[in-house]
Design an enzyme around this catalytic site. Structure first.
Site, short mmCIF file in Angstrom:
data_model
loop_
_atom_site.label_atom_id
_atom_site.label_comp_id
_atom_site.label_asym_id
_atom_site.label_seq_id
_atom_site.Cartn_x
_atom_site.Cartn_y
_atom_site.Cartn_z
CB SER A 1 -6.02 4.37 7.89
OG SER A 1 -5.68 5.07 6.69
CB SER B 1 4.13 4.16 7.89
OG SER B 1 3.10 5.04 8.19
CG HIS B 2 0.98 2.36 10.59
ND1 HIS B 2 1.12 2.65 9.25
CD2 HIS B 2 0.37 1.17 10.67
CE1 HIS B 2 0.60 1.66 8.55
NE2 HIS B 2 0.14 0.75 9.39
CG ASP C 1 2.20 7.73 11.01
OD1 ASP C 1 2.48 8.92 10.84
OD2 ASP C 1 2.19 6.91 10.08
CG ASP D 1 2.04 9.32 6.70
OD1 ASP D 1 1.99 8.79 7.82
OD2 ASP D 1 2.25 8.68 5.65
NE ARG D 2 -1.29 5.41 9.16
CZ ARG D 2 -1.84 4.21 9.23
NH1 ARG D 2 -2.46 3.83 10.33
NH2 ARG D 2 -1.78 3.40 8.22
CE LYS E 1 -1.27 8.13 5.85
NZ LYS E 1 -0.94 7.27 4.70
CE LYS F 1 6.25 6.55 3.55
NZ LYS F 1 4.95 6.94 4.12
CB THR G 1 -7.01 1.49 0.75
OG1 THR G 1 -8.34 1.34 1.24
CG2 THR G 1 -6.05 1.65 1.90
CD GLU H 1 -5.79 6.33 2.84
OE1 GLU H 1 -6.10 5.26 2.30
OE2 GLU H 1 -4.65 6.57 3.22
CB THR I 1 -0.94 0.02 1.23
OG1 THR I 1 -1.54 -1.25 1.38
CG2 THR I 1 -2.01 1.07 1.08
CG ASP J 1 5.42 7.96 7.83
OD1 ASP J 1 4.52 7.69 8.64
OD2 ASP J 1 5.25 7.90 6.60
#
Ligand code: VG1
Ligand code: CO
Length: 549
Positions: A371, A119-120, A283, A287-288, A382, A132, A350, A369, A24, A285
């Site tokens: 998430s 990420s998370h 999170d 982005d969340r 994000k 990424k 997604t 999203e 993803t 990195d």
């Protein structure tokens, strides 16, 4: 910083790696897998041989500070030099959040960026690592590019690297590695300038200083330095405002996923205590985002809808929104707002990469999203801190509490009760056969009863990109009922241990209905019906999900 003695070498691979298919968001594997000889190099070689403009181009490079970050930066710098990249922009200590990387790619007209993050997912030797790749627009590389990289990696026989002394400390300055310029910047300044253009920092600062205490949890990950600069240095908030603010290689053992399970300490501060009026977390990195008010949690789907409905509170968006988009499993709360605003609303698969084309074509301004991901056209990722600042700007402008904002939103638009149930680390065979079975059942479901309603549509979501007409299929099983409720079942593309099954549940209650239910109770019949239809608990042996959002 680099020794002037170097030589360019080609290293032969004993055999190609066959598991370098990005999921993803990028290639995500255990840290141990990434530590294996040639593993990282193989994937990076495939990137450099596939990405357009490598020779003579500029590359942005950084990561979330997790274990392996510095070693990877050293390796990638030497490989970049071997591939004739003209300039690599990286940061002090190699620490760079995903949204800040996206911004750097854009303002430097780079060919793209490599972000080292899972990420998370947890970090450290027993955790995960990831690579990424972002393209020239600053967003995650498209599926066609990542497919090409994967295909390349499967037959790779050697990689190119500059052999010289390794480096492990990155201080600000401009250096030369072979004929490549390595520019080390602080990584925060440019991002901060962008935020200052979008938001009214004076208004937010005076609001939070005037009896509106906030708390932000960086979960020992990348946002620590950014949050300290913004909340402490600029807003002048007290030091206790930023928790876990130093990026640690193993995130101090914390699972850097901002949700009610993994950021429980923060959630408890807001849901059980009364010291703070607002709480947020990002999170690994950056982005969340998770948003909390005193005694309340903002569901990410609602958060997107609320940002869209209140866009005019934010100077950077005062000219209006061109449109909005959400991922398919995200609730339709934002659709209702879009309708009210008279703007378009898109439904994508997604993963952030699908928003890129819509943003580039000015079809949308905001997107998100379920998430915990929200963002806008200011970058192509994000952006966790951006979402926090957006919320603070709304609160400061309206002089209301988080729960007041939510209640008035539901009173105007109705409430989309929503929850996501994750079943983590299921044996892959179990998850695949469960999913397969449900997928094969879909054509027979139409018209059947489900949670006391009738199934109107049962399908596997497929998306045709409105900008380039590319088609992406098999994006999640949907069961849609005649009262607008839905259940979506998906397999995660970011996990590294076994499989993760995600069940997304949604039910709409009009503004005149009961808006104060516990979401799990409001969704109870959907929860029970999908469990019995898909045999989730019996097949997985898990009576309850691992994470409930
Ligand atoms: C998850 C989320 C998805 C998100 C992705 C990357 O993917 O569900 O919405 O885009 O993580 O987020 P999946 O395939 O596991 O459901 V992040 O913060 O890793 O860049
Ligand atoms: Co992330």
């Amino acid at each position: 910083m680099f020794s002037s003695k170097f030589s360019q070498v080609k290293v032969k691979l004993p055999q190609p790696f066959t598991d370098q298919k990005p999921g993803t968001s990028g290639l995500r594997k255990s840290t141990l897998r990434f530590q294996e000889q040639h593993y990282l190099e193989s994937f990076v070689e495939s990137i450099f041989r596939t990405l357009p403009g490598v020779n003579g181009g500029t590359l942005v490079l950084g990561g979330d500070g997790r274990y392996g970050n510095k070693r990877a930066i050293d390796t990638i710098l030497r490989m970049a030099a071997a591939h004739g990249i003209q300039k690599v922009i990286t940061t002090f200590d190699g620490v760079l959040s995903t949204p800040a990387a996206s911004h750097l790619i854009r303002i430097n007209k780079a060919i793209g960026g490599i972000i080292l993050s899972a990420s998370h997912n947890p970090g450290g030797l027993s955790g995960d690592f990831g690579v990424k790749l972002n393209g020239a627009n600053g967003g995650p590389a498209s599926e066609s590019v990542t497919d090409e990289i994967y295909n390349f990696s499967k037959t790779l026989t050697e990689y190119n690297i500059v052999d010289c002394e390794s480096i492990s400390s990155f201080s600000v300055g401009t250096y030369k590695l072979a004929s490549t310029i390595v520019e080390v910047i602080d990584g925060i300044e440019d991002y901060l300038n962008l935020m200052q253009k979008l938001f009214d920092f004076d208004l937010i600062s005076s609001y939070i200083k005037n009896d509106f205490p906030i708390v932000f949890d960086s979960l020992n990950a990348v946002t620590g330095p950014y949050a300290k600069r913004i909340f402490l240095d600029i807003f002048g908030a007290p030091a206790e405002t930023v928790r876990n603010g130093i990026p640690l290689e193993d995130f101090g053992g914390i699972h850097p996923d901002p949700n009610l399970t993994y950021a429980k300490d923060l959630a408890d501060l807001l849901l059980k205590g009364d010291r703070f009026s607002f709480g947020a977390a990002c999170d690994g990195d950056g982005d969340r985002n998770m948003i909390l008010g005193r005694g309340c949690f903002v569901n990410p789907s609602d958060s997107l809808a609320i940002l869209a409905a209140n866009y005019d509170c934010v100077p950077g968006y005062s000219q209006g929104l061109s449109g909005v988009a959400r991922s398919m499993p995200t609730s339709s709360a934002v659709d209702v707002v879009a309708k009210d605003l008279g703007i378009k609303c898109f439904e994508t698969p997604t993963g952030w990469k699908f928003f890129g084309n819509l943003l580039d074509a000015n079809q949308i301004t905001l997107c998100g999203e379920e998430s915990f991901g929200t963002g806008s056209d200011h970058v192509r990722e994000k952006d966790g801190l951006w979402a926090v600042l957006f919320w603070l700007q709304i609160l400061a402008k309206k002089k209301k509490s988080v729960s007041e904002i939510m209640k008035s939103h539901w009173l105007k638009f109705g409430r989309h009760y929503y929850s996501r149930h994750d079943y983590e680390s299921i044996p892959s065979e179990v998850a695949n056969s469960l999913y397969q079975r449900l997928s094969l059942m879909l054509p027979t479901l139409k018209g059947q009863s489900f949670a006391d309603k009738k199934i109107q549509i049962a399908d596997d979501f497929s998306y045709t990109d409105p900008v380039d007409n590319s088609v992406t299929s098999n994006q999640g099983l949907r069961i849609m009922l005649d009262d607008g409720s839905r259940v979506v079942v998906r397999l995660s593309g970011t996990g590294t241990q076994g499989a993760t099954l995600r069940v997304y549940l949604e039910k709409f209650v009009a503004r005149t209905g009961n808006l104060d239910q516990n979401p799990q109770l409001a969704l109870d019949s959907l929860i029970k019906s999908i469990d019995s239809l898909a045999e989730i608990s019996s097949r997985t042996g898990m009576p309850t999900p691992t994470v409930i959002t």
